[in-house]
Design a protein around this motif. Structure first.
Motif, PDB file in Angstrom:
ATOM      1  N   THR A   1       0.828  -1.201   0.000  1.00  0.00           N
ATOM      2  CA  THR A   1       0.000   0.000   0.000  1.00  0.00           C
ATOM      3  C   THR A   1       0.864   1.254   0.000  1.00  0.00           C
ATOM      4  O   THR A   1       1.921   1.282   0.637  1.00  0.00           O
ATOM      5  N   PRO A   2       0.433   2.301  -0.720  1.00  0.00           N
ATOM      6  CA  PRO A   2       1.204   3.559  -0.728  1.00  0.00           C
ATOM      7  C   PRO A   2       1.386   4.158   0.656  1.00  0.00           C
ATOM      8  O   PRO A   2       2.333   4.911   0.893  1.00  0.00           O
ATOM      9  N   LEU A   3       0.501   3.827   1.598  1.00  0.00           N
ATOM     10  CA  LEU A   3       0.641   4.357   2.952  1.00  0.00           C
ATOM     11  C   LEU A   3       1.917   3.862   3.614  1.00  0.00           C
ATOM     12  O   LEU A   3       2.480   4.535   4.478  1.00  0.00           O
ATOM     13  N   LEU A   4       2.401   2.684   3.224  1.00  0.00           N
ATOM     14  CA  LEU A   4       3.636   2.140   3.783  1.00  0.00           C
ATOM     15  C   LEU A   4       4.839   2.424   2.882  1.00  0.00           C
ATOM     16  O   LEU A   4       5.907   2.796   3.364  1.00  0.00           O
ATOM     17  N   SER A   5       4.671   2.264   1.565  1.00  0.00           N
ATOM     18  CA  SER A   5       5.803   2.497   0.663  1.00  0.00           C
ATOM     19  C   SER A   5       6.221   3.959   0.639  1.00  0.00           C
ATOM     20  O   SER A   5       7.359   4.290   0.283  1.00  0.00           O
ATOM     21  N   ALA A   6       5.322   4.873   1.055  1.00  0.00           N
ATOM     22  CA  ALA A   6       5.663   6.295   1.082  1.00  0.00           C
ATOM     23  C   ALA A   6       6.751   6.605   2.103  1.00  0.00           C
ATOM     24  O   ALA A   6       7.387   7.647   2.025  1.00  0.00           O
ATOM     25  N   ILE A   7       6.973   5.715   3.067  1.00  0.00           N
ATOM     26  CA  ILE A   7       8.025   5.946   4.061  1.00  0.00           C
ATOM     27  C   ILE A   7       9.379   6.089   3.375  1.00  0.00           C
ATOM     28  O   ILE A   7      10.143   7.014   3.659  1.00  0.00           O
ATOM     29  N   THR A   8       9.669   5.191   2.429  1.00  0.00           N
ATOM     30  CA  THR A   8      10.944   5.269   1.717  1.00  0.00           C
ATOM     31  C   THR A   8      10.858   6.167   0.493  1.00  0.00           C
ATOM     32  O   THR A   8      11.800   6.902   0.195  1.00  0.00           O
TER      33      THR A   8
ATOM     34  N   GLY B   1      -9.635  11.208   0.648  1.00  0.00           N
ATOM     35  CA  GLY B   1      -9.400   9.937  -0.016  1.00  0.00           C
ATOM     36  C   GLY B   1      -8.278   9.183   0.658  1.00  0.00           C
ATOM     37  O   GLY B   1      -7.735   9.607   1.674  1.00  0.00           O
ATOM     38  N   PRO B   2      -7.889   8.044   0.086  1.00  0.00           N
ATOM     39  CA  PRO B   2      -6.881   7.193   0.718  1.00  0.00           C
ATOM     40  C   PRO B   2      -5.451   7.637   0.487  1.00  0.00           C
ATOM     41  O   PRO B   2      -4.528   7.001   0.962  1.00  0.00           O
ATOM     42  N   SER B   3      -5.250   8.715  -0.269  1.00  0.00           N
ATOM     43  CA  SER B   3      -3.879   9.145  -0.547  1.00  0.00           C
ATOM     44  C   SER B   3      -3.231   9.714   0.698  1.00  0.00           C
ATOM     45  O   SER B   3      -3.901  10.149   1.630  1.00  0.00           O
ATOM     46  N   VAL B   4      -1.906   9.717   0.704  1.00  0.00           N
ATOM     47  CA  VAL B   4      -1.166  10.243   1.838  1.00  0.00           C
ATOM     48  C   VAL B   4      -1.114  11.747   1.745  1.00  0.00           C
ATOM     49  O   VAL B   4      -0.765  12.313   0.710  1.00  0.00           O
TER      50      VAL B   4
END
Length: 345
Positions: free
Chosen positions: A313-320, A333-336
């Motif tokens: 999920t982008p919520l986790l991959s956005a960390i890196t 919406g679901p975006s960060v």
């Protein structure tokens, strides 16, 4: 030595582990050979502290030399305290031409101009990082050397790492950094951790990244558990895919060390038709925190082992991908999102 110098010295020596004191005092080069030989590092810590303090008293060491020892310890042990990342923006045309001498002059000149009593010390480390120690005072009190601010910056990069900065001093430091680096502004990086090393590896991309690739042969070297041949053949394709996805999201090999990721929720309950389930205008607010001694390793393992569904999920991959560990999830919406302010630096 006056009372302040003795307090700073004792505080520094107490923080240094016994196993590191000997080498650090030798590198410090402020004690004689006989004094170093007289130190017994197997004794209780309080005895070592008092003996080192008496030697420094005999040598008439000043505050500048004592704070130099403190900086040496922090540089050799960077993963202490809580570090916050900030990002410089709107670089001017001549920002790439700023050298160390120019940076020092501009930085010190600005802070000395706005704060009457302040102590600034700078060191350039072997990895080209500029370490800055700031002891803050004001118009009526002398600098407090017991609670200094530490700043780390690599010239010609857009990132600044700050530890132990009070809110009332933040505007002065940010103005000095913007002027000295020839940028237009500085913003919160929404990234904080106890590991300065991990923070720099993440933001400066010093870890082994993996990019989407149809051929994943570079990821085949990993430990696998023995299994029945038929079962292994059936599931090998899924395992390779999960491993590929986990490495694309969090890297391959050692990962930057992060302990937490925080997600702040500002959402409403919605049904299958995307309609709100309550007539109230107020948001549902909450905080979700992921914690681990090595968060990125844990997340990568969850995806690779099948404990978490893929793709990541982008919520986790956005960390890196975005170099952050503080996010705000809004009702849009679901975006960060990062509309709200992050934690104080």
């Amino acid at each position: 030595m006056d009372a302040q110098v003795r307090s700073v010295l004792r505080r520094v020596i107490r923080r240094i582990p016994n196993k590191n004191i000997e080498n650090l005092l030798k590198k410090w080069n402020c004690l004689s050979t006989d004094q170093l030989c007289a130190l017994d590092y197997t004794r209780p810590k309080w005895m070592i502290v008092e003996l080192v303090a008496s030697f420094c008293e005999d040598n008439s060491l000043n505050l500048k030399q004592i704070t130099n020892l403190e900086m040496m310890y922090h540089i050799e042990n960077p993963d202490q305290g809580v570090w916050h990342a900030c990002q410089l923006t709107e670089a001017q045309d001549d920002a790439v031409c700023v050298d160390l001498t120019q940076f020092k002059e501009q930085f010190k000149a600005h802070l000395h101009g706005v704060v009457r009593h302040i102590s600034i010390k700078m060191k350039k480390h072997e990895d080209e990082a500029i370490w800055i120690r700031i002891a803050w005072g004001d118009n009526f009190s002398k600098p407090n050397h017991l609670k200094p601010t530490y700043v780390v910056h690599h010239l010609h990069t857009s990132y600044v790492f700050i530890s132990n900065l009070m809110a009332k001093h933040k505007i002065f430091l940010c103005q000095a950094l913007v002027m000295a680096t020839k940028h237009g502004s500085i913003k919160d990086g929404h990234l904080s951790t106890r590991s300065l090393t991990g923070m720099r590896e993440l933001l400066l991309r010093r870890y082994q990244q993996v990019f989407p690739n149809a051929h994943s042969s570079i990821l085949q070297e990993r430990n696998t558990l023995p299994s029945h041949p038929c079962i292994g053949k059936e599931h090998s394709g899924h395992e390779d895919m999960r491993h590929q996805m986990s490495c694309e999201a969090f890297g391959h090999g050692p990962t930057p060390k992060l302990e937490t990721a925080v997600y702040r929720l500002e959402t409403r309950y919605r049904g299958n038709d995307n309609q709100t389930l309550s007539d109230r205008e107020e948001f549902f607010r909450g905080v979700v925190r992921f914690s681990s001694s090595s968060l990125l390793d844990s997340l990568r393992h969850c995806v690779a082992s099948g404990m978490a569904e893929g793709p990541v999920t982008p919520l986790l991959s956005a960390i890196t991908q975005r170099g952050r560990n503080y996010f705000v999830i809004t009702d849009k919406g679901p975006s960060v999102s990062s509309q709200a302010s992050a934690q104080r630096a």
